[in-house]
Write an enzyme that holds these catalytic residues in place. Structure first.
Site, PDB file in Angstrom:
ATOM      1  N   LYS A 111       0.847  -1.196   0.000  1.00  0.00           N
ATOM      2  CA  LYS A 111       0.000   0.000   0.000  1.00  0.00           C
ATOM      3  C   LYS A 111       0.886   1.251   0.000  1.00  0.00           C
ATOM      4  O   LYS A 111       1.994   1.193   0.533  1.00  0.00           O
ATOM      5  CB  LYS A 111      -0.912   0.002   1.234  1.00  0.00           C
ATOM      6  CG  LYS A 111      -1.737  -1.262   1.436  1.00  0.00           C
ATOM      7  CD  LYS A 111      -2.847  -1.397   0.426  1.00  0.00           C
ATOM      8  CE  LYS A 111      -3.700  -2.646   0.727  1.00  0.00           C
ATOM      9  NZ  LYS A 111      -4.827  -2.783  -0.207  1.00  0.00           N
ATOM     10  N   HIS A 154      -6.401 -13.337  -7.753  1.00  0.00           N
ATOM     11  CA  HIS A 154      -7.251 -12.359  -7.074  1.00  0.00           C
ATOM     12  C   HIS A 154      -8.650 -12.426  -7.671  1.00  0.00           C
ATOM     13  O   HIS A 154      -8.805 -12.665  -8.865  1.00  0.00           O
ATOM     14  CB  HIS A 154      -6.682 -10.947  -7.223  1.00  0.00           C
ATOM     15  CG  HIS A 154      -7.266  -9.973  -6.241  1.00  0.00           C
ATOM     16  ND1 HIS A 154      -8.529  -9.447  -6.389  1.00  0.00           N
ATOM     17  CD2 HIS A 154      -6.781  -9.451  -5.085  1.00  0.00           C
ATOM     18  CE1 HIS A 154      -8.779  -8.628  -5.379  1.00  0.00           C
ATOM     19  NE2 HIS A 154      -7.743  -8.624  -4.565  1.00  0.00           N
TER      20      HIS A 154
END
EC number: 4.1.1.39
Length: 475
Positions: free
Chosen positions: A175, A294
């Site tokens: 992140k 994902h």
């Protein structure tokens, strides 16, 4: 047209429209071992009987159309048609039914999830006679399972490649997910891996944007992996997202990852598509790459209770198409996931044979006949206080992935990774000593804090963080 064909087409043909249930509702049918079985949650329009609604689903997802056609006489509909063979009302719901449909295996191309989904989940979901339609589960027969390669490697081969046993694997999504330069991104990867994580991860929407082109990211992440491996003596990896706008570009990125010698790549299998995913899975097996999956976009498909496709079906499809990891919810974090239902499809991902268990949403017994298993990935809003519950819920064959729960540590990325690794090792040791993680979890973490200042700092930061909302995904 030959006289013989003319005769066959004309004899017995009567133009017009007839009820689907006359042909496609067959409650006397005994299912075959080779049938693909589907459980649909059907909400008919007012005035439409459940038998007609269930038959319409069977018809429109197999051989039927809205009117009788003369070419029906040129084939054997009894051989190829789908059949609604059982209907039961949904407890506690008005005008909702579980309709069971059997499809003959000859309707489907071998080794193609794309073709299977195009048939079973195609136009029928927009059918006007239905107010809503949800595919709850599929039974894939062994005869069809054996036409698929499945995961590139599977759970045991991955553990052997990594030389890591007896505990869940630890990961972290880097992140902020967008905006970092490739070099700063690689630095974050290195710090997390050096601190004790097994994997770091590209977020699902990190592809090749102007601020960080894919080739630069791959190079800096590879450097981070090798440096962390040299310092820790452990095998490390970063999920390099190979998802791209074309299959050719996707494979090009996977080839570059292989040339760098990294162990794993990643794909967004729903937005990328099953054809692309299966192609990548085949490449990964042939070239020794693990494949992380994902599930971006899944909630658009699976979150509504009465319409769409349940994630257990998407999970089964992924095991057939190919992937070594897939995100599966956390039960305890910020993303949707009810415990029993989540564990139901986690078992469908990992185990060879899963018994029917309606209490966990499993409508059919599933035999995977040695198709390799997939590691479930728990990710989304989890931190060190969740570690006992995650270890107890998911067990050893899983990946526990802490993004903000690593990078949000007050002392930085590496201490955040240390905190997670210490918490995990403490929970695994306590479990192996016979302690009850569900009851003693917080105490186990507090004890570990005494000899890990990094863990103590993490516990202080996230002691009040909870995500307590009622799950939408209920039976």
């Amino acid at each position: 047209m030959s006289p013989q064909t003319e005769t066959k087409a004309s004899v017995g043909f009567k133009a017009g429209v007839k009820d689907y249930k006359l042909t496609y509702y067959t409650p006397e049918y005994e299912t075959k071992d080779t049938d693909i079985l589907a459980a649909f949650r059907v909400t008919p329009q007012p005035g439409v009987p459940p038998e007609e609604a269930g038959a319409a689903v069977a018809a429109e997802s197999s051989t039927g159309t809205w009117t009788t056609v003369w070419t029906d006489g040129l084939t054997s509909l009894d051989r190829y048609k789908g059949r609604c063979y059982h209907i039961e009302p949904v407890a506690g719901e008005e005008n909702q039914y579980i309709c069971y449909v059997a499809y003959p295996l000859d309707l489907f191309e071998e080794g193609s999830v794309t073709n299977m989904f195009t048939s079973i989940e195609g136009n029928v979901f927009g059918f006007k006679a239905l107010r809503a339609l949800r595919l709850e589960d599929l039974r894939i027969p062994p005869a069809y399972v054996k036409t698929f390669q499945g995961p590139p490697h599977g759970i045991q081969v991955e553990r052997d490649k990594l030389n890591k046993y007896g505990r869940p694997l630890l990961g972290c999504t880097i992140k902020p997910k967008l905006g970092l330069s490739a070099k700063n991104y690689g630095r974050a990867v290195y710090e997390c891996l050096r601190g004790g994580l097994d994997f770091t991860k590209d977020d699902e929407n990190v592809n090749s944007q102007p601020f960080m082109r894919w080739r630069d990211r791959f190079l800096f992440c590879a450097e981070a992996i090798y440096k962390a491996q040299a310092e820790t003596g452990e095998x490390k990896g970063h999920y390099l997202n190979a998802t791209a706008g074309t299959c050719e570009e996707m494979i090009k990125r996977a080839v570059f990852a292989r040339e760098l010698g990294v162990p794993i790549v990643m794909h967004d299998y729903l937005t990328g598509g099953f054809t692309a995913n299966t192609s990548l899975a085949h490449y990964c097996r042939d070239n020794g790459l693990l494949l992380h999956i994902h599930r971006a976009m899944h909630a658009v498909i699976d979150r509504q209770k009465n319409h769409g496709i349940h994630f257990r079906v998407l999970a089964k499809a992924l095991r057939m198409s190919g992937g070594d990891h897939i995100h599966s919810g956390t039960v305890v974090g910020k993303l949707e996931g009810e415990r029993d239902i989540t564990l139901g499809f986690v078992d469908l991902l990992r185990d060879d044979f899963i018994e029917k268990d309606r209490s966990r949403g499993i409508y059919f017994t599933q035999d995977w006949v040695s198709l390799p298993g997939v590691l479930p990935v728990a990710s989304g809003g989890i931190h060190v206080w969740h570690m006992p519950a995650l270890t107890e819920i998911f067990g050893d064959d899983s990946v526990l992935q802490f993004g903000g729960g690593t990078l949000g540590h007050p002392w930085g990325n590496a201490p955040g990774a240390v905190a997670n690794r210490v918490a995990l090792e403490a929970c695994v040791q306590a479990r192996n000593e016979g302690r009850d993680l569900a009851r003693e979890g917080n105490e186990i973490i507090r004890e570990a804090c005494k000899w890990s200042p990094e863990l103590a700092a993490a516990c202080e930061v996230w002691k009040e963080i909870k995500f307590e909302f009622q799950a939408m995904d209920t039976l």
